[in-house]
Enzyme design. Structure first.
Site, short mmCIF file in Angstrom:
data_model
loop_
_atom_site.label_atom_id
_atom_site.label_comp_id
_atom_site.label_asym_id
_atom_site.label_seq_id
_atom_site.Cartn_x
_atom_site.Cartn_y
_atom_site.Cartn_z
N GLY A 2 0.85 -1.22 -0.10
CA GLY A 2 0.14 -0.15 -0.06
C GLY A 2 0.89 1.33 -0.10
O GLY A 2 1.81 1.55 -0.86
N GLY A 5 4.71 1.47 -0.43
CA GLY A 5 5.47 1.02 -1.72
C GLY A 5 5.51 -0.50 -1.95
O GLY A 5 4.41 -1.12 -1.56
N ASP A 27 -10.50 5.77 -2.66
CA ASP A 27 -10.75 4.16 -2.66
C ASP A 27 -9.58 3.37 -2.88
O ASP A 27 -9.18 3.55 -3.84
CB ASP A 27 -11.92 3.86 -3.67
CG ASP A 27 -12.75 2.71 -3.73
OD1 ASP A 27 -11.93 1.65 -2.95
OD2 ASP A 27 -13.48 2.59 -4.53
N THR A 29 -9.69 0.17 -3.44
CA THR A 29 -9.87 -1.00 -4.12
C THR A 29 -9.26 -0.95 -5.36
O THR A 29 -9.39 -0.34 -6.27
CB THR A 29 -11.55 -1.08 -4.40
OG1 THR A 29 -12.06 -0.89 -2.95
CG2 THR A 29 -11.66 -2.29 -4.94
N ASP A 33 -3.84 -4.19 -8.24
CA ASP A 33 -4.16 -4.58 -9.56
C ASP A 33 -3.62 -3.75 -10.52
O ASP A 33 -3.01 -3.83 -11.32
CB ASP A 33 -5.74 -4.90 -9.67
CG ASP A 33 -6.09 -6.08 -8.97
OD1 ASP A 33 -5.38 -7.01 -8.74
OD2 ASP A 33 -7.47 -6.31 -8.84
N SER A 65 -4.42 5.64 -9.01
CA SER A 65 -5.63 4.85 -8.96
C SER A 65 -6.36 5.14 -7.66
O SER A 65 -7.92 4.72 -7.59
CB SER A 65 -5.58 3.42 -9.32
OG SER A 65 -4.85 2.71 -8.17
N GLY A 70 -13.90 3.05 -7.01
CA GLY A 70 -14.22 2.49 -7.95
C GLY A 70 -12.88 1.47 -8.15
O GLY A 70 -11.66 2.02 -7.82
N SER A 74 -11.35 3.77 -11.71
CA SER A 74 -10.35 4.63 -11.28
C SER A 74 -8.95 4.58 -11.93
O SER A 74 -8.11 5.30 -11.51
CB SER A 74 -10.24 4.52 -9.68
OG SER A 74 -9.55 2.98 -9.62
#
Length: 87
Positions: A2, A5, A27, A29, A33, A65, A70, A74
């Protein structure tokens, strides 16, 4: 990791790549990815870059992102990112 890094590790080397820009996330989420998708892009399309640079650029994209809600919605489009990421 997160906002901390990412870490790279293989049988001979390991290193940490820090987030360059701290942001207030809307967000998170899909941020992982976004990172992995960007890293796959750099590994295939920019193999001349060091792994550290590929990760640094991927972290930048993942950071972008988290600024919108979303998951796929995003993810920034190429035209929304600085040109230097693609050179």
């Amino acid at each position: 990791m997160g906002s901390n890094g990412a870490i790279y590790m293989d049988s001979t080397v390991h290193f940490h790549v820090a987030v360059q820009e701290k942001v207030t996330p809307v967000d998170t989420t899909g941020a992982g990815d976004a990172f992995m998708g960007a890293l796959a892009y750099y590994l295939v399309c920019h193999p001349n870059l060091t792994v550290q640079e590929q990760m640094k650029r991927s972290i930048f994209i993942a950071t972008r992102s988290v600024l919108k809600p979303g998951t796929q919605s995003s993810y920034p489009d190429k035209h929304q990112l600085p040109d230097h990421l693609f050179k």
